[in-house]
Design a protein around this motif. Structure first.
Motif, PDB file in Angstrom:
ATOM      1  N   SER A   1       0.745  -1.159   0.007  1.00 30.25           N
ATOM      2  CA  SER A   1       0.049   0.015  -0.062  1.00 30.25           C
ATOM      3  C   SER A   1       0.898   1.327   0.132  1.00 30.25           C
ATOM      4  CB  SER A   1      -1.017   0.188   1.071  1.00 30.25           C
ATOM      5  OG  SER A   1      -1.815  -1.147   1.320  1.00 30.25           O
ATOM      6  N   ILE A   2       1.843   1.265   0.544  1.00 32.29           N
ATOM      7  CA  ILE A   2       2.655   2.411   1.084  1.00 32.29           C
ATOM      8  C   ILE A   2       4.376   2.313   0.698  1.00 32.29           C
ATOM      9  CG2 ILE A   2       1.227   3.389   2.645  1.00 32.29           C
ATOM     10  CD1 ILE A   2       3.130   2.602   4.898  1.00 32.29           C
ATOM     11  N   GLY A   3       4.657   1.223   0.026  1.00 31.89           N
ATOM     12  CA  GLY A   3       6.004   1.005  -0.269  1.00 31.89           C
ATOM     13  C   GLY A   3       6.826   0.754   0.730  1.00 31.89           C
ATOM     14  N   PHE A   4       6.444   0.573   2.282  1.00 28.04           N
ATOM     15  CA  PHE A   4       7.268   0.268   3.267  1.00 28.04           C
ATOM     16  C   PHE A   4       6.583  -0.359   4.266  1.00 28.04           C
ATOM     17  CE2 PHE A   4       6.043   4.236   4.731  1.00 28.04           C
ATOM     18  CZ  PHE A   4       6.172   4.283   6.111  1.00 28.04           C
ATOM     19  N   GLY A   5       7.133  -0.895   5.450  1.00 34.36           N
ATOM     20  CA  GLY A   5       6.608  -1.166   6.577  1.00 34.36           C
ATOM     21  C   GLY A   5       6.623  -2.688   6.962  1.00 34.36           C
ATOM     22  N   PHE A   6       7.275  -3.392   6.062  1.00 34.28           N
ATOM     23  CA  PHE A   6       7.079  -4.906   6.064  1.00 34.28           C
ATOM     24  C   PHE A   6       8.023  -5.432   7.202  1.00 34.28           C
ATOM     25  CE2 PHE A   6       8.687  -9.053   5.081  1.00 34.28           C
ATOM     26  CZ  PHE A   6       7.675  -9.869   4.946  1.00 34.28           C
TER      27      PHE A   6
END
Length: 244
Positions: free
Chosen positions: A20-25
């Motif tokens: 959804s936003i390209g980071f955070g995994f």
């Protein structure tokens, strides 16, 4: 079975957010998996899913050469920091680095909410990139979360949505490939964990593709607000995790 289901659910959630936003995994999936295993194992099994998703993101947006030129200094210092951080992971508990990262993220969000957020002029990047790359690499090696430091840096450059995602994806691919080599060298990724990692990659890709559909519908202003919101959640999560 319950452990496997919980691990798959954690990866599904984190992969959807990343799409959804390209980071955070890594900052989402790592502490969740650490609830059912140790941190070093969680970091090792999440590397391959992360590399696959970032590579897919990068191929989707293109302009590899342009990003490589702009991020060369950041990548070099980040690679060195990743090697150092992985070495520290083997020797030290990651609580201090996790706490520092969480507090820094919350301070950055507070500045954004009050509209006092610092902006880095493009002319300063040659001086700012080396320390940012080194810090992000070390934090990534120790906590598996270089993304928070990099997102704060890219956001401060006032990038457009696609440029932001392209830059995050490219730097993540390089950092994570270096980190993968490091965990193999230090013996943290065994053949058994490699099989688990490949299975989690299949799970992650499905949720990631769904998240991409959300990403395409977010306008720039909404995208910026979502980034700050996710950083706030990650900051609180990292602080609580380190204190526990």
């Amino acid at each position: 079975m319950l452990t496997a289901l919980f691990g798959a659910a954690a990866v599904l959630l984190a992969a959807f957010v990343k799409g959804s936003i390209g980071f955070g995994f890594p900052p989402l999936a790592t502490p969740l998996l650490a609830l059912i295993t140790d941190v070093k194992t969680a970091i090792a099994v999440l590397l391959i899913p992360n590399i696959v998703m970032d590579a897919a993101q990068l191929f989707r947006l293109g302009d590899f050469a342009g990003v490589a030129r702009r991020m060369a200094v950041l990548l070099v210092f980040g690679a060195v920091g990743t090697l150092l951080g992985t070495w520290l992971l083997v020797l030290l508990p990651p609580n201090t680095a996790t706490l520092t990262l969480g507090v820094f993220a919350l301070i950055f969000v507070a500045l954004g909410v009050t509209h006092a957020q610092p902006e880095i002029p493009a002319a300063w990047t040659r001086w700012v990139a080396p320390p940012v790359g080194m810090v992000a690499g070390i934090l990534g090696g120790v906590t598996n979360g270089p993304g928070v430091a990099l997102v704060i840096y890219f956001y401060s450059l006032r990038m457009s949505k696609h440029e932001f995602i392209r830059s995050v994806a490219f730097t993540f691919v390089v950092y994570k490939v270096v980190q993968l080599g490091s965990v193999v060298w230090f013996g943290l990724l065994t053949w058994r964990l490699l099989g688990i990692s490949l299975g989690l990659t299949v799970v992650a890709v499905g949720a990631f593709v769904v998240g991409l559909k959300i990403q395409d519908r977010l306008e720039q202003r909404t995208f910026n607000r979502v980034i700050l919101a996710v950083l706030a959640v990650l900051g609180v999560w990292l602080v609580v995790r380190s204190l526990r």
